[in-house]
Write an enzyme that holds these catalytic residues in place. Structure first.
Site, mmCIF file in Angstrom:
data_model
loop_
_atom_site.group_PDB
_atom_site.id
_atom_site.type_symbol
_atom_site.label_atom_id
_atom_site.label_comp_id
_atom_site.label_asym_id
_atom_site.label_seq_id
_atom_site.Cartn_x
_atom_site.Cartn_y
_atom_site.Cartn_z
ATOM 1 N N GLY A 146 0.846 -1.209 0.000
ATOM 2 C CA GLY A 146 0.000 0.000 0.000
ATOM 3 C C GLY A 146 0.869 1.241 0.000
ATOM 4 O O GLY A 146 0.572 2.217 0.687
ATOM 5 N N SER A 153 1.589 3.608 -2.169
ATOM 6 C CA SER A 153 1.425 4.713 -3.120
ATOM 7 C C SER A 153 0.612 5.874 -2.565
ATOM 8 O O SER A 153 0.517 6.918 -3.190
ATOM 9 C CB SER A 153 0.750 4.193 -4.397
ATOM 10 O OG SER A 153 -0.598 3.898 -4.138
ATOM 11 N N VAL A 198 -2.540 -7.977 -1.298
ATOM 12 C CA VAL A 198 -1.710 -8.768 -0.377
ATOM 13 C C VAL A 198 -2.535 -9.615 0.596
ATOM 14 O O VAL A 198 -1.973 -10.381 1.372
ATOM 15 C CB VAL A 198 -0.694 -7.883 0.386
ATOM 16 C CG1 VAL A 198 0.411 -7.430 -0.547
ATOM 17 C CG2 VAL A 198 -1.354 -6.696 1.076
ATOM 18 N N ASN A 219 2.275 -2.132 5.380
ATOM 19 C CA ASN A 219 1.520 -0.902 5.634
ATOM 20 C C ASN A 219 0.078 -0.965 5.136
ATOM 21 O O ASN A 219 -0.768 -0.218 5.610
ATOM 22 C CB ASN A 219 2.257 0.264 4.936
ATOM 23 C CG ASN A 219 1.401 1.504 4.825
ATOM 24 O OD1 ASN A 219 1.230 2.244 5.800
ATOM 25 N ND2 ASN A 219 0.813 1.748 3.658
ATOM 26 N N SER A 222 -1.497 0.215 14.850
ATOM 27 C CA SER A 222 -2.271 1.432 15.142
ATOM 28 C C SER A 222 -2.505 1.565 16.647
ATOM 29 O O SER A 222 -2.568 0.565 17.371
ATOM 30 C CB SER A 222 -3.642 1.353 14.457
ATOM 31 O OG SER A 222 -4.496 2.384 14.917
ATOM 32 N N TYR A 248 -11.020 -3.832 13.213
ATOM 33 C CA TYR A 248 -9.740 -3.145 12.989
ATOM 34 C C TYR A 248 -8.827 -3.297 14.220
ATOM 35 O O TYR A 248 -7.636 -3.577 14.081
ATOM 36 C CB TYR A 248 -10.044 -1.677 12.697
ATOM 37 C CG TYR A 248 -8.858 -0.817 12.335
ATOM 38 C CD1 TYR A 248 -8.241 -0.931 11.083
ATOM 39 C CD2 TYR A 248 -8.372 0.145 13.218
ATOM 40 C CE1 TYR A 248 -7.169 -0.104 10.741
ATOM 41 C CE2 TYR A 248 -7.309 0.965 12.876
ATOM 42 C CZ TYR A 248 -6.710 0.840 11.637
ATOM 43 O OH TYR A 248 -5.651 1.653 11.305
ATOM 44 N N ALA A 299 -8.857 -5.667 16.457
ATOM 45 C CA ALA A 299 -8.385 -7.054 16.558
ATOM 46 C C ALA A 299 -7.239 -7.298 15.578
ATOM 47 O O ALA A 299 -6.224 -7.925 15.922
ATOM 48 C CB ALA A 299 -9.541 -8.020 16.273
ATOM 49 N N LYS A 318 -5.177 -5.029 14.255
ATOM 50 C CA LYS A 318 -3.981 -4.241 14.604
ATOM 51 C C LYS A 318 -3.313 -4.776 15.866
ATOM 52 O O LYS A 318 -2.082 -4.760 15.974
ATOM 53 C CB LYS A 318 -4.354 -2.760 14.752
ATOM 54 C CG LYS A 318 -4.776 -2.088 13.444
ATOM 55 C CD LYS A 318 -3.697 -2.190 12.378
ATOM 56 C CE LYS A 318 -3.973 -1.342 11.149
ATOM 57 N NZ LYS A 318 -2.976 -1.516 10.093
ATOM 58 N N ILE A 371 -3.116 10.458 12.298
ATOM 59 C CA ILE A 371 -2.183 11.052 11.347
ATOM 60 C C ILE A 371 -2.979 11.782 10.270
ATOM 61 O O ILE A 371 -4.029 11.299 9.821
ATOM 62 C CB ILE A 371 -1.288 9.949 10.709
ATOM 63 C CG1 ILE A 371 -0.621 9.095 11.805
ATOM 64 C CG2 ILE A 371 -0.249 10.574 9.778
ATOM 65 C CD1 ILE A 371 0.232 9.835 12.806
HETATM 66 P P1 NAD Z 1 -4.640 4.905 3.073
HETATM 67 O O1 NAD Z 1 -5.997 4.392 2.815
HETATM 68 O O2 NAD Z 1 -4.241 6.217 2.492
HETATM 69 O O3 NAD Z 1 -3.547 3.837 2.658
HETATM 70 C C1 NAD Z 1 -3.731 2.463 2.731
HETATM 71 C C2 NAD Z 1 -3.037 1.842 1.546
HETATM 72 O O4 NAD Z 1 -3.234 0.430 1.550
HETATM 73 C C3 NAD Z 1 -3.615 2.370 0.222
HETATM 74 O O5 NAD Z 1 -2.564 2.661 -0.666
HETATM 75 C C4 NAD Z 1 -4.430 1.187 -0.286
HETATM 76 O O6 NAD Z 1 -4.520 1.160 -1.679
HETATM 77 C C5 NAD Z 1 -3.606 0.031 0.255
HETATM 78 N N1 NAD Z 1 -4.368 -1.213 0.290
HETATM 79 C C6 NAD Z 1 -5.609 -1.408 0.794
HETATM 80 N N2 NAD Z 1 -5.975 -2.696 0.635
HETATM 81 C C7 NAD Z 1 -4.937 -3.323 0.019
HETATM 82 C C8 NAD Z 1 -4.707 -4.649 -0.404
HETATM 83 N N3 NAD Z 1 -5.634 -5.599 -0.229
HETATM 84 N N4 NAD Z 1 -3.527 -4.957 -1.004
HETATM 85 C C9 NAD Z 1 -2.591 -3.986 -1.198
HETATM 86 N N5 NAD Z 1 -2.750 -2.705 -0.811
HETATM 87 C C10 NAD Z 1 -3.915 -2.382 -0.207
HETATM 88 O O7 NAD Z 1 -4.472 4.927 4.668
HETATM 89 P P2 NAD Z 1 -3.280 5.437 5.607
HETATM 90 O O8 NAD Z 1 -3.904 6.306 6.598
HETATM 91 O O9 NAD Z 1 -2.118 5.920 4.842
HETATM 92 O O10 NAD Z 1 -2.924 4.060 6.341
HETATM 93 C C11 NAD Z 1 -1.715 3.342 6.166
HETATM 94 C C12 NAD Z 1 -1.582 2.346 7.308
HETATM 95 O O11 NAD Z 1 -1.462 3.057 8.541
HETATM 96 C C13 NAD Z 1 -2.797 1.431 7.454
HETATM 97 O O12 NAD Z 1 -2.370 0.133 7.810
HETATM 98 C C14 NAD Z 1 -3.567 2.072 8.598
HETATM 99 O O13 NAD Z 1 -4.356 1.127 9.265
HETATM 100 C C15 NAD Z 1 -2.444 2.597 9.459
HETATM 101 N N6 NAD Z 1 -2.808 3.693 10.352
HETATM 102 C C16 NAD Z 1 -3.266 4.890 9.879
HETATM 103 C C17 NAD Z 1 -3.571 5.917 10.783
HETATM 104 C C18 NAD Z 1 -4.052 7.283 10.339
HETATM 105 O O14 NAD Z 1 -4.312 8.128 11.197
HETATM 106 N N7 NAD Z 1 -4.141 7.574 9.068
HETATM 107 C C19 NAD Z 1 -3.440 5.699 12.154
HETATM 108 C C20 NAD Z 1 -2.989 4.468 12.595
HETATM 109 C C21 NAD Z 1 -2.663 3.475 11.686
#
Ligand code: NAD
Length: 247
Positions: free
Chosen positions: A13, A15, A65, A91, A143, A156, A158, A160, A189
């Site tokens: 993920g 990009s 994935v 990620n 997370s 989510y 469970a 994480k 974030i």
């Molecule tokens: P986002 O939705 O911008 O990014 C998630 C990425 O995962 C995207 O690029 C999406 O295309 C990719 N993805 C989703 N399903 C997929 C799959 N089956 N195979 C391959 N790629 C896949 O979200 P984000 O906020 O950048 O989150 C990134 C990570 O950080 C996640 O694991 C999220 O749970 C975690 N996170 C985010 C926050 C926040 O505040 N944004 C806080 C805690 C944890």
């Protein structure tokens, strides 16, 4: 030249959002990056072009994935392009928030599959190469919700929390090798997902964060580089980058 010059990473993920920041930060250190995407082809190609224009190396690899065969394909494509694999950043993640009463089995399974089962898939496919690497690194983006829980987020949370247990157990098993396994637990974030929350609700969240602001994607990415670069004696840990929201 940095000490990471020529290392090879997969960012699942990679990009968008936090993943894109991790991709950029690793590339700026001279790491060759396989930018995995599921459906965001355009943003994956855009970031790959950006890295190449800046003199770095990157490829975009489509793979969902949550499926073992596609995770295997991701690792194979990376090795075919760059010949080795040193760093795996798990990620990719999704949310499907519902209060438990309304949570159907499909939304339970989907969130577990994408956030947690994917970690099993990519790690299984990559482990042999990571053990061969001079200093293999696995970094799981968990997370704060996996630590503190979240309303409407049993699925989510469970997944994480599962990533954290996985991280500790695999770290123990791999301690005798050159591979370290760690989790990063971001708080709130400033990504599209968080900024889509209504302003009033966002203000209430910020008021509860001791640092009184959301985190920036770069602050997570720099945590990844720290663990990769200086993490030889750090394994099985959770790096909490959350402005003090959970201690
Ligand atoms: P986002 O939705 O911008 O990014 C998630 C990425 O995962 C995207 O690029 C999406 O295309 C990719 N993805 C989703 N399903 C997929 C799959 N089956 N195979 C391959 N790629 C896949 O979200 P984000 O906020 O950048 O989150 C990134 C990570 O950080 C996640 O694991 C999220 O749970 C975690 N996170 C985010 C926050 C926040 O505040 N944004 C806080 C805690 C944890």
């Amino acid at each position: 030249m940095t000490e990471l010059q020529g290392k090879v990473a997969i960012v699942t993920g990679g990009s968008k959002g936090i993943g894109a920041a991790i991709t950029r930060e690793l590339a700026s250190q001279g790491v060759k990056v396989a930018v995995n995407y599921n459906s965001s082809k355009e943003s994956a190609e855009a970031i790959v072009n950006e890295i190449r224009e800046n003199g770095g190396s990157a490829i975009a690899v489509q793979a969902d994935v949550s499926y073992a065969d596609q995770a295997k394909h991701l690792v194979e494509e990376t090795k075919a392009a760059f010949g080795q694999l040193d760093i795996l950043v798990n990620n990719a993640g999704i949310t499907r928030d519902r209060s438990f009463k309304k949570l159907g089995e499909e939304d339970w399974k989907k969130v577990i599959d994408v956030n947690l089962h994917s970690v099993y898939n990519t790690t299984s496919a990559a482990l042999g190469d990571l053990v061969e690497a001079e200093a293999g690194r696995i970094i799981n983006i968990s997370s704060i919700i996996g630590q503190a829980g979240g309303f409407g987020q049993t699925n989510y949370a469970a997944a994480k929390a599962g990533m954290v247990g996985f991280t500790k157990s695999l770290a123990l098993e791999l301690a005798k090798t050159n591979v370290t396994v760690n989790a990063i637990c971001p708080g709130f974030i400033e990504t599209e997902m968080v900024m889509a929350i209504p302003e009033e609700v966002r203000a209430n969240i910020v008021a509860k964060i001791p640092k009184r602001r959301f985190g920036q994607v770069n602050e997570i990415a720099r945590g990844v580089v720290y663990l990769v670069k200086d993490g030889a004696y750090i394994t099985g840990q959770q790096l909490n980058i959350n402005g003090g929201l959970y201690m």
